[in-house]
Design a protein around this motif. Structure first.
Motif, PDB file in Angstrom:
ATOM      1  N   VAL A   1       0.906  -1.229  -0.108  1.00 54.95           N
ATOM      2  CA  VAL A   1      -0.058   0.157  -0.026  1.00 54.95           C
ATOM      3  C   VAL A   1       1.087   1.126   0.033  1.00 54.95           C
ATOM      4  O   VAL A   1       1.915   1.037   0.693  1.00 54.95           O
ATOM      5  CB  VAL A   1      -1.159   0.097   1.235  1.00 54.95           C
ATOM      6  CG1 VAL A   1      -1.790   1.305   1.319  1.00 54.95           C
ATOM      7  CG2 VAL A   1      -1.743  -1.380   1.125  1.00 54.95           C
ATOM      8  N   ARG A   2       0.720   2.285  -1.069  1.00 57.32           N
ATOM      9  CA  ARG A   2       1.474   3.327  -1.109  1.00 57.32           C
ATOM     10  C   ARG A   2       0.879   4.510  -1.078  1.00 57.32           C
ATOM     11  O   ARG A   2      -0.271   4.599  -1.499  1.00 57.32           O
ATOM     12  CB  ARG A   2       2.182   3.213  -2.423  1.00 57.32           C
ATOM     13  CG  ARG A   2       3.490   2.073  -2.521  1.00 57.32           C
ATOM     14  CD  ARG A   2       4.010   2.114  -3.908  1.00 57.32           C
ATOM     15  NE  ARG A   2       5.535   2.614  -3.759  1.00 57.32           N
ATOM     16  CZ  ARG A   2       6.586   2.362  -3.078  1.00 57.32           C
ATOM     17  NH1 ARG A   2       6.386   1.498  -1.968  1.00 57.32           N
ATOM     18  NH2 ARG A   2       7.755   2.694  -3.318  1.00 57.32           N
ATOM     19  N   GLU A   3       1.467   5.547  -0.325  1.00 57.69           N
ATOM     20  CA  GLU A   3       1.018   6.753  -0.200  1.00 57.69           C
ATOM     21  C   GLU A   3       1.660   7.817  -0.613  1.00 57.69           C
ATOM     22  O   GLU A   3       2.822   7.861   0.094  1.00 57.69           O
ATOM     23  CB  GLU A   3       0.150   6.969   1.051  1.00 57.69           C
ATOM     24  CG  GLU A   3      -1.238   6.452   1.419  1.00 57.69           C
ATOM     25  CD  GLU A   3      -1.608   6.663   2.682  1.00 57.69           C
ATOM     26  OE1 GLU A   3      -1.439   7.858   3.445  1.00 57.69           O
ATOM     27  OE2 GLU A   3      -2.189   5.907   3.306  1.00 57.69           O
ATOM     28  N   GLY A   4       1.498   8.598  -1.726  1.00 55.17           N
ATOM     29  CA  GLY A   4       2.555   9.537  -2.095  1.00 55.17           C
ATOM     30  C   GLY A   4       3.763   9.196  -2.252  1.00 55.17           C
ATOM     31  O   GLY A   4       4.959   9.572  -1.877  1.00 55.17           O
ATOM     32  N   GLY A   5       3.904   7.999  -3.085  1.00 55.96           N
ATOM     33  CA  GLY A   5       5.265   7.534  -3.267  1.00 55.96           C
ATOM     34  C   GLY A   5       5.863   6.531  -2.240  1.00 55.96           C
ATOM     35  O   GLY A   5       6.861   6.020  -2.361  1.00 55.96           O
TER      36      GLY A   5
END
Length: 159
Positions: free
Chosen positions: A30-34
């Motif tokens: 799970v990625r948020e903002g790279g």
């Protein structure tokens, strides 16, 4: 990060399109903002839930299962994975089935019920397991080493 899950997903798609009965789960970043913020469990039937998330270090709550910066959501993991594994284990032995277990690693092994279900799946005669295990580093993980040394297991190193 070498592509184990990608390989599992491609093999799963190929098997499904061949009409072979297959069930199981894989883990996905799970990625948020790279930036990686955790992992989700995704079942082949399309359900998804958190496996782990980066912890906000301010909270060291009562019974926390941690791997590095990640806090493992054992309840979510077990709710998604255990019914599927029990279902695979209680199917009739008439047809060979494939069960995908990606992965059998540190986070997943906090669950005693998962360990039991994996052992049961491996001994079930009607099920072929396609799984991923980590390479040994640091303290050996009992179930992983048990699987690695089984006579009926073929280990492929992915690089």
């Amino acid at each position: 990060g070498v592509g184990k899950t990608t390989l599992i997903q491609k093999v799963t798609q190929a098997l499904k399109s061949s009409g072979i009965p297959i069930d199981g789960f894989y883990t996905e970043e799970v990625r948020e903002g790279g930036r990686r913020t955790g992992f989700d469990v995704v079942t082949l039937s399309g359900n998804r839930g958190p496996l782990s998330r980066v912890s906000s270090d301010s909270s060291t709550s009562r019974c926390e299962y941690r791997v590095g910066q990640y806090v493992v959501d054992l309840v979510s993991f077990e709710q998604l994975v255990l019914p599927m594994l029990r279902n695979v284990n209680h199917g009739g032995d008439t047809e060979k089935r494939i069960c995908v277990i990606d992965e059998i690693g540190k986070m997943e092994l906090f669950s005693q019920a998962f360990i039991q279900a994996v052992r049961q799946t491996l001994t079930g005669s009607g099920t072929v397991v396609l799984g991923t295990i980590p390479i040994p580093k640091g303290k050996p993980l009992d179930l992983v080493e048990e699987i690695r040394s089984r006579k009926d297991v073929k280990v492929f190193n992915v690089s």
